[in-house]
Design a protein around this motif. Sequence first.
Motif, mmCIF file in Angstrom:
data_model
loop_
_atom_site.group_PDB
_atom_site.id
_atom_site.type_symbol
_atom_site.label_atom_id
_atom_site.label_comp_id
_atom_site.label_asym_id
_atom_site.label_seq_id
_atom_site.Cartn_x
_atom_site.Cartn_y
_atom_site.Cartn_z
ATOM 1 N N MET A 15 13.765 8.754 5.619
ATOM 2 C CA MET A 15 13.818 7.302 5.767
ATOM 3 C C MET A 15 12.427 6.729 6.019
ATOM 4 O O MET A 15 12.052 5.685 5.467
ATOM 5 N N MET A 16 11.641 7.417 6.851
ATOM 6 C CA MET A 16 10.291 6.953 7.144
ATOM 7 C C MET A 16 9.406 7.035 5.904
ATOM 8 O O MET A 16 8.615 6.113 5.634
ATOM 9 N N SER A 17 9.542 8.100 5.135
ATOM 10 C CA SER A 17 8.751 8.249 3.908
ATOM 11 C C SER A 17 9.087 7.159 2.907
ATOM 12 O O SER A 17 8.207 6.564 2.281
ATOM 13 N N THR A 18 10.387 6.870 2.760
ATOM 14 C CA THR A 18 10.814 5.838 1.823
ATOM 15 C C THR A 18 10.349 4.462 2.278
ATOM 16 O O THR A 18 9.883 3.652 1.479
ATOM 17 N N SER A 19 10.458 4.192 3.561
ATOM 18 C CA SER A 19 10.012 2.903 4.094
ATOM 19 C C SER A 19 8.513 2.718 3.889
ATOM 20 O O SER A 19 8.048 1.625 3.545
ATOM 21 N N SER A 20 7.740 3.781 4.080
ATOM 22 C CA SER A 20 6.289 3.712 3.886
ATOM 23 C C SER A 20 5.946 3.409 2.441
ATOM 24 O O SER A 20 4.991 2.683 2.151
ATOM 25 N N ALA A 21 6.729 3.968 1.509
ATOM 26 C CA ALA A 21 6.484 3.720 0.096
ATOM 27 C C ALA A 21 6.876 2.292 -0.296
ATOM 28 O O ALA A 21 6.262 1.675 -1.175
ATOM 29 N N MET A 22 7.890 1.748 0.359
ATOM 30 C CA MET A 22 8.391 0.421 0.013
ATOM 31 C C MET A 22 7.534 -0.703 0.592
ATOM 32 O O MET A 22 7.402 -1.767 -0.023
ATOM 33 N N PHE A 23 6.938 -0.482 1.770
ATOM 34 C CA PHE A 23 6.315 -1.586 2.494
ATOM 35 C C PHE A 23 5.166 -2.257 1.744
ATOM 36 O O PHE A 23 5.091 -3.490 1.708
ATOM 37 N N PRO A 24 4.233 -1.512 1.113
ATOM 38 C CA PRO A 24 3.162 -2.192 0.357
ATOM 39 C C PRO A 24 3.716 -3.067 -0.767
ATOM 40 O O PRO A 24 3.195 -4.168 -1.013
ATOM 41 N N LYS A 25 4.768 -2.591 -1.434
ATOM 42 C CA LYS A 25 5.397 -3.383 -2.505
ATOM 43 C C LYS A 25 6.069 -4.618 -1.930
ATOM 44 O O LYS A 25 6.068 -5.690 -2.547
ATOM 45 N N TYR A 26 6.619 -4.476 -0.743
ATOM 46 C CA TYR A 26 7.272 -5.603 -0.064
ATOM 47 C C TYR A 26 6.258 -6.691 0.274
ATOM 48 O O TYR A 26 6.529 -7.887 0.139
ATOM 49 N N LEU A 27 5.053 -6.287 0.699
ATOM 50 C CA LEU A 27 4.021 -7.247 1.109
ATOM 51 C C LEU A 27 3.279 -7.869 -0.075
ATOM 52 O O LEU A 27 2.683 -8.940 0.062
#
Length: 200
Positions: A15-27
Amino acid sequence: IYDSLSHYTSSIREMMSTSSAMFPKYLEPIRNQELKMTDTIKLFQRVQPVLVDTMAQLGCLPTFKSSLELPYNSRIILICAFLASHNPARLDKRFFCKGKSSRRKVRSRTTAKLSEVLKGPKTFPLDRLLAIYCSVTQDGTIPCSDILISVSSLVSLNLLVRVSVDLLEQPKYKCLVPLPVVQTLAKESGVDLETYYFNH
């Protein structure tokens, strides 16, 4: 994000790995001033492809090609299964009942709509899938046995998953195919997906 990821994994590390990958795209759209921080639904929709790709790389989801080579009827059933997994059941009459000249937009609070998005694909009973299929195809003459064979085939391909194990209960399924693949299938099959899809 937990509500969405928990459907596929219980590993905090994944979950942490996926969240880390998603966050730059989210911002990204916020930094580009395309969207505001309050546009939570649109922001999450931007990162959904990243979520699917990352979870597939982690082995939590099957990897999908942009276009699936399936018989025509199986493609239609898969599209209907996606709609059953992602459309709220309470809106079926609005989207699928005949005689509706227009489908009004559903008004609800942003938090409620975001909650629906985060929950990910939901389970649906077989009879709901059959009803949606009949509405989309406007054809009630195809034998139920043919549809069941196609559903079983889609399960064996890991495009659908059967979630009910009790033989005395009605079978329940969940669609694992992401929106971009379904959009391609709908375009190839001549189905106007936007007519039936509750786009949060």
